[in-house]
Design an enzyme around this catalytic site. Sequence first.
Site, PDB file in Angstrom:
ATOM      1  N   CYS A  93      72.754  47.734  35.724  1.00  7.84           N
ATOM      2  CA  CYS A  93      72.520  47.161  34.395  1.00  7.84           C
ATOM      3  C   CYS A  93      71.956  45.747  34.517  1.00  7.84           C
ATOM      4  O   CYS A  93      72.574  44.866  35.119  1.00  7.84           O
ATOM      5  CB  CYS A  93      73.840  47.156  33.626  1.00  7.84           C
ATOM      6  SG  CYS A  93      73.735  46.283  32.064  1.00  7.84           S
ATOM      7  N   GLY A 148      65.945  52.210  18.714  1.00  4.20           N
ATOM      8  CA  GLY A 148      65.162  51.221  19.454  1.00  4.20           C
ATOM      9  C   GLY A 148      65.945  50.568  20.574  1.00  4.20           C
ATOM     10  O   GLY A 148      65.427  49.666  21.233  1.00  4.20           O
ATOM     11  N   HIS A 181      80.731  45.072  30.930  1.00  3.12           N
ATOM     12  CA  HIS A 181      79.775  46.118  30.562  1.00  3.12           C
ATOM     13  C   HIS A 181      80.352  47.099  29.544  1.00  3.12           C
ATOM     14  O   HIS A 181      81.376  47.724  29.780  1.00  3.12           O
ATOM     15  CB  HIS A 181      79.320  46.894  31.802  1.00  3.12           C
ATOM     16  CG  HIS A 181      78.281  47.914  31.455  1.00  3.12           C
ATOM     17  ND1 HIS A 181      76.949  47.600  31.326  1.00  3.12           N
ATOM     18  CD2 HIS A 181      78.389  49.233  31.158  1.00  3.12           C
ATOM     19  CE1 HIS A 181      76.279  48.688  30.976  1.00  3.12           C
ATOM     20  NE2 HIS A 181      77.125  49.683  30.867  1.00  3.12           N
ATOM     21  N   HIS A 198      73.564  47.842  27.386  1.00  6.79           N
ATOM     22  CA  HIS A 198      74.674  46.885  27.529  1.00  6.79           C
ATOM     23  C   HIS A 198      74.744  46.216  26.161  1.00  6.79           C
ATOM     24  O   HIS A 198      73.749  45.611  25.723  1.00  6.79           O
ATOM     25  CB  HIS A 198      74.383  45.889  28.655  1.00  6.79           C
ATOM     26  CG  HIS A 198      75.448  44.862  28.877  1.00  6.79           C
ATOM     27  ND1 HIS A 198      76.041  44.635  30.113  1.00  6.79           N
ATOM     28  CD2 HIS A 198      76.031  43.970  28.025  1.00  6.79           C
ATOM     29  CE1 HIS A 198      76.945  43.668  30.013  1.00  6.79           C
ATOM     30  NE2 HIS A 198      76.952  43.240  28.750  1.00  6.79           N
ATOM     31  N   ASP A 230      65.699  36.042  24.614  1.00 11.17           N
ATOM     32  CA  ASP A 230      65.040  37.319  24.847  1.00 11.17           C
ATOM     33  C   ASP A 230      63.710  37.083  25.572  1.00 11.17           C
ATOM     34  O   ASP A 230      62.947  36.182  25.227  1.00 11.17           O
ATOM     35  CB  ASP A 230      64.789  38.027  23.508  1.00 11.17           C
ATOM     36  CG  ASP A 230      64.481  39.494  23.679  1.00 11.17           C
ATOM     37  OD1 ASP A 230      65.305  40.334  23.278  1.00 11.17           O
ATOM     38  OD2 ASP A 230      63.385  39.813  24.229  1.00 11.17           O
ATOM     39  N   HIS A 277      71.327  40.840  18.686  1.00 10.91           N
ATOM     40  CA  HIS A 277      70.089  40.062  18.555  1.00 10.91           C
ATOM     41  C   HIS A 277      70.366  38.964  17.522  1.00 10.91           C
ATOM     42  O   HIS A 277      70.777  39.267  16.398  1.00 10.91           O
ATOM     43  CB  HIS A 277      68.943  40.930  18.032  1.00 10.91           C
ATOM     44  CG  HIS A 277      68.518  42.024  18.960  1.00 10.91           C
ATOM     45  ND1 HIS A 277      67.432  41.917  19.788  1.00 10.91           N
ATOM     46  CD2 HIS A 277      69.036  43.259  19.181  1.00 10.91           C
ATOM     47  CE1 HIS A 277      67.278  43.035  20.479  1.00 10.91           C
ATOM     48  NE2 HIS A 277      68.242  43.869  20.137  1.00 10.91           N
ATOM     49  N   HIS A 287      74.616  44.265  22.962  1.00 13.86           N
ATOM     50  CA  HIS A 287      74.047  42.947  22.700  1.00 13.86           C
ATOM     51  C   HIS A 287      73.748  42.776  21.226  1.00 13.86           C
ATOM     52  O   HIS A 287      73.307  43.703  20.560  1.00 13.86           O
ATOM     53  CB  HIS A 287      72.764  42.717  23.526  1.00 13.86           C
ATOM     54  CG  HIS A 287      71.734  43.780  23.373  1.00 13.86           C
ATOM     55  ND1 HIS A 287      71.779  44.975  24.061  1.00 13.86           N
ATOM     56  CD2 HIS A 287      70.617  43.844  22.598  1.00 13.86           C
ATOM     57  CE1 HIS A 287      70.737  45.724  23.727  1.00 13.86           C
ATOM     58  NE2 HIS A 287      70.023  45.066  22.835  1.00 13.86           N
ATOM     59  N   CYS A 318      74.229  43.036  32.991  1.00  9.91           N
ATOM     60  CA  CYS A 318      75.348  42.695  33.889  1.00  9.91           C
ATOM     61  C   CYS A 318      74.867  41.722  34.964  1.00  9.91           C
ATOM     62  O   CYS A 318      75.579  40.758  35.305  1.00  9.91           O
ATOM     63  CB  CYS A 318      75.922  43.945  34.546  1.00  9.91           C
ATOM     64  SG  CYS A 318      77.046  44.904  33.512  1.00  9.91           S
ATOM     65  N   ASN A 361      71.283  47.254  17.775  1.00  5.55           N
ATOM     66  CA  ASN A 361      70.682  48.579  17.842  1.00  5.55           C
ATOM     67  C   ASN A 361      71.667  49.492  18.566  1.00  5.55           C
ATOM     68  O   ASN A 361      72.298  49.087  19.545  1.00  5.55           O
ATOM     69  CB  ASN A 361      69.351  48.538  18.602  1.00  5.55           C
ATOM     70  CG  ASN A 361      68.312  47.707  17.867  1.00  5.55           C
ATOM     71  OD1 ASN A 361      68.297  47.660  16.638  1.00  5.55           O
ATOM     72  ND2 ASN A 361      67.448  47.041  18.614  1.00  5.55           N
TER      73      ASN A 361
HETATM   74  P1  5GP Z   1      67.292  46.579  22.502  1.00  2.00           P
HETATM   75  O1  5GP Z   1      65.953  47.168  22.173  1.00  2.00           O
HETATM   76  O2  5GP Z   1      67.979  47.310  23.621  1.00  2.00           O
HETATM   77  O3  5GP Z   1      68.170  46.418  21.277  1.00  2.00           O
HETATM   78  O4  5GP Z   1      67.006  45.094  22.957  1.00  2.00           O
HETATM   79  C1  5GP Z   1      66.839  44.752  24.288  1.00  2.00           C
HETATM   80  C2  5GP Z   1      66.157  43.402  24.323  1.00  2.00           C
HETATM   81  O5  5GP Z   1      66.277  42.905  25.642  1.00  2.00           O
HETATM   82  C3  5GP Z   1      64.675  43.450  23.984  1.00  2.00           C
HETATM   83  O6  5GP Z   1      64.411  42.606  22.882  1.00  2.00           O
HETATM   84  C4  5GP Z   1      63.986  42.967  25.265  1.00  2.00           C
HETATM   85  O7  5GP Z   1      62.873  42.146  25.022  1.00  2.00           O
HETATM   86  C5  5GP Z   1      65.097  42.214  25.984  1.00  2.00           C
HETATM   87  N1  5GP Z   1      65.013  42.244  27.435  1.00  2.00           N
HETATM   88  C6  5GP Z   1      64.759  43.333  28.212  1.00  2.00           C
HETATM   89  N2  5GP Z   1      64.800  43.008  29.507  1.00  2.00           N
HETATM   90  C7  5GP Z   1      65.110  41.679  29.552  1.00  2.00           C
HETATM   91  C8  5GP Z   1      65.309  40.766  30.641  1.00  2.00           C
HETATM   92  O8  5GP Z   1      65.220  41.107  31.831  1.00  2.00           O
HETATM   93  N3  5GP Z   1      65.602  39.488  30.303  1.00  2.00           N
HETATM   94  C9  5GP Z   1      65.722  39.070  29.002  1.00  2.00           C
HETATM   95  N4  5GP Z   1      66.018  37.794  28.786  1.00  2.00           N
HETATM   96  N5  5GP Z   1      65.546  39.914  27.964  1.00  2.00           N
HETATM   97  C10 5GP Z   1      65.252  41.199  28.230  1.00  2.00           C
HETATM   98 ZN    ZN Z   2      75.940  45.870  31.751  1.00  2.00          ZN
END
Ligand code: 5GP
Ligand code: ZN
Length: 108
Positions: free
Chosen positions: A6, A93, A48, A98, A32, A102, A100, A9, A87
């Site tokens: 992950c 989306g 996690h 993991h 992000d 936004h 999170h 993580c 999400n």
């Molecule tokens: P999800 O679509 O899963 O709700 O949001 C995941 C978010 O993580 C996306 O907005 C994406 O741009 C961000 N993201 C993906 N990989 C990384 C990373 O390695 N570092 C950072 N800082 N953000 C990431």
């Molecule tokens: Zn994780």
Amino acid sequence: MMNENCIFCKIAQGSLPAQIAWSDDHFLAFHDIHPKAPLHVLVIPKMHISQLSDLTAQDSTWLGEYMLAINKAAKRLNLNHYKVQFNNGIESGQEIFHLHAHLLQYLA
Ligand code: 5GP
Ligand code: ZN
């Protein structure tokens, strides 16, 4: 608990770099990598958990702390007006499994 596949993580552990906005022992806020708003930060529990729908009654002990962590991260960033989005599941989306939040501010 950590999931070794992950990326969040790894960010929480410090083994993958991120632009950290705020953290404490249990939660972490970082920018992000592909911001969808002028300010776009992700707030995660360091342990996690894949997604919101995996939460159970046992998690209620720390979920209030998670809300306060989002509040503290927003205050650290001097944000007063913002959106918070979770999400849940691929069709929503969700790309990173993991949990999170936004934290989005559209007015720069
Ligand atoms: P999800 O679509 O899963 O709700 O949001 C995941 C978010 O993580 C996306 O907005 C994406 O741009 C961000 N993201 C993906 N990989 C990384 C990373 O390695 N570092 C950072 N800082 N953000 C990431
Ligand atoms: Zn994780």
